[in-house]
Design an enzyme around this catalytic site. Sequence first.
Site, PDB file in Angstrom:
ATOM      1  N   ASP A  44      -4.738  -2.476   7.720  1.00  0.00           N
ATOM      2  CA  ASP A  44      -3.915  -1.298   7.997  1.00  0.00           C
ATOM      3  C   ASP A  44      -4.572  -0.397   9.049  1.00  0.00           C
ATOM      4  O   ASP A  44      -3.886   0.264   9.815  1.00  0.00           O
ATOM      5  CB  ASP A  44      -3.666  -0.516   6.698  1.00  0.00           C
ATOM      6  N   CYS A 135       8.350   2.550   8.626  1.00  0.00           N
ATOM      7  CA  CYS A 135       6.927   2.706   8.282  1.00  0.00           C
ATOM      8  C   CYS A 135       6.726   4.023   7.539  1.00  0.00           C
ATOM      9  O   CYS A 135       6.104   4.071   6.486  1.00  0.00           O
ATOM     10  CB  CYS A 135       6.034   2.731   9.524  1.00  0.00           C
ATOM     11  N   TYR A 139       6.970   4.313   3.210  1.00  0.00           N
ATOM     12  CA  TYR A 139       5.719   4.725   2.565  1.00  0.00           C
ATOM     13  C   TYR A 139       5.947   5.969   1.708  1.00  0.00           C
ATOM     14  O   TYR A 139       5.378   6.122   0.631  1.00  0.00           O
ATOM     15  CB  TYR A 139       4.632   4.980   3.614  1.00  0.00           C
ATOM     16  N   TYR A 166       0.614   9.695   0.235  1.00  0.00           N
ATOM     17  CA  TYR A 166       1.951   9.261   0.656  1.00  0.00           C
ATOM     18  C   TYR A 166       3.091   9.862  -0.168  1.00  0.00           C
ATOM     19  O   TYR A 166       4.243   9.777   0.256  1.00  0.00           O
ATOM     20  CB  TYR A 166       2.012   7.730   0.689  1.00  0.00           C
ATOM     21  N   GLU A 208       7.659  -4.626   6.947  1.00  0.00           N
ATOM     22  CA  GLU A 208       6.908  -3.841   5.958  1.00  0.00           C
ATOM     23  C   GLU A 208       6.668  -4.674   4.696  1.00  0.00           C
ATOM     24  O   GLU A 208       5.562  -4.723   4.170  1.00  0.00           O
ATOM     25  CB  GLU A 208       7.663  -2.550   5.592  1.00  0.00           C
TER      26      GLU A 208
HETATM   27  C1  LIG Z   1       1.858  -1.281   7.512  1.00  0.00           C
HETATM   28  C2  LIG Z   1       2.033   0.214   7.414  1.00  0.00           C
HETATM   29  N1  LIG Z   1       3.268   0.750   7.471  1.00  0.00           N
HETATM   30  C3  LIG Z   1       3.392   2.118   7.382  1.00  0.00           C
HETATM   31  C4  LIG Z   1       2.338   2.937   7.216  1.00  0.00           C
HETATM   32  C5  LIG Z   1       2.508   4.434   7.065  1.00  0.00           C
HETATM   33  N2  LIG Z   1       2.171   5.101   8.243  1.00  0.00           N
HETATM   34  C6  LIG Z   1       1.084   2.347   7.168  1.00  0.00           C
HETATM   35  N3  LIG Z   1      -0.046   3.076   6.991  1.00  0.00           N
HETATM   36  N4  LIG Z   1       0.936   0.978   7.244  1.00  0.00           N
END
Ligand SMILES: Cc1ncc(CN)c(N)n1
Length: 223
Positions: A44, A135, A139, A166, A208
């Site tokens: 990530d 994204c 989240y 989150y 995702e």
């Molecule tokens: C794969 C992914 N997708 C979304 C997010 C949230 N910004 C993240 N940290 N990582």
Amino acid sequence: MKYSQILYKKVNEIWKQTHQHPFVVGMGNGDLPVESFIRYMKQDYVFLIDYSKLFALGTIKARDLETMAAFAKLLHETLHGEMELHRQYAARFGITNQQLEDTRPTPMNLAYTRYMLNVAQNGSLEELISALLPCMWSYWEIGKMLAENYPNSIEHPLYGEWIKMYSSDEFGSLAGWLIDLLDNLAEEKSERELQMLEEHFLTTSRFEYMFWDMVYQGGDWPV
Ligand SMILES: Cc1ncc(CN)c(N)n1
């Protein structure tokens, strides 16, 4: 109905399955193996480096100063807020910032970020937003779902901080700003253009899901 609500309905099944994914559920009930979380954090981190660039491209494509400033804020928050959480987690496991940054992205990670960067570089501002919105929005939904369905998860020594960030109002207000912006921009778009935005939104929602699956299963380069 607002355009974002139409999109929300379209991805309902994908997001529902994401909420039921063992990685996500494992953060809620605390059963997720630590090795899976470390793999997630490293993948990530390099995902977020590319993802930050989308916000930089957002400032370039913005049509007014207010939007420019908001994208600049999102860029700042990602580099110094979200990624700082990863750096702090990494430090707990003796992983340095340099090691985090040097993580080699898996094929799936690379496919996801290249898709978004391609849309952001070659498409309109609306396309850029529709590609990156899942994204942020998904989240936020996951954070809220975990905080609600697993009330003790916030106290978990490892996953608690993730869930707190989150599910927070601060994170939610950033996602909310992006949702409102897309709703406003969508008002002037033709059916054909809206169709394209929907396609990006669906595609990155699927990415995702695949990202969670990749960090859970450990998918990597074969050689
Ligand atoms: C794969 C992914 N997708 C979304 C997010 C949230 N910004 C993240 N940290 N990582």
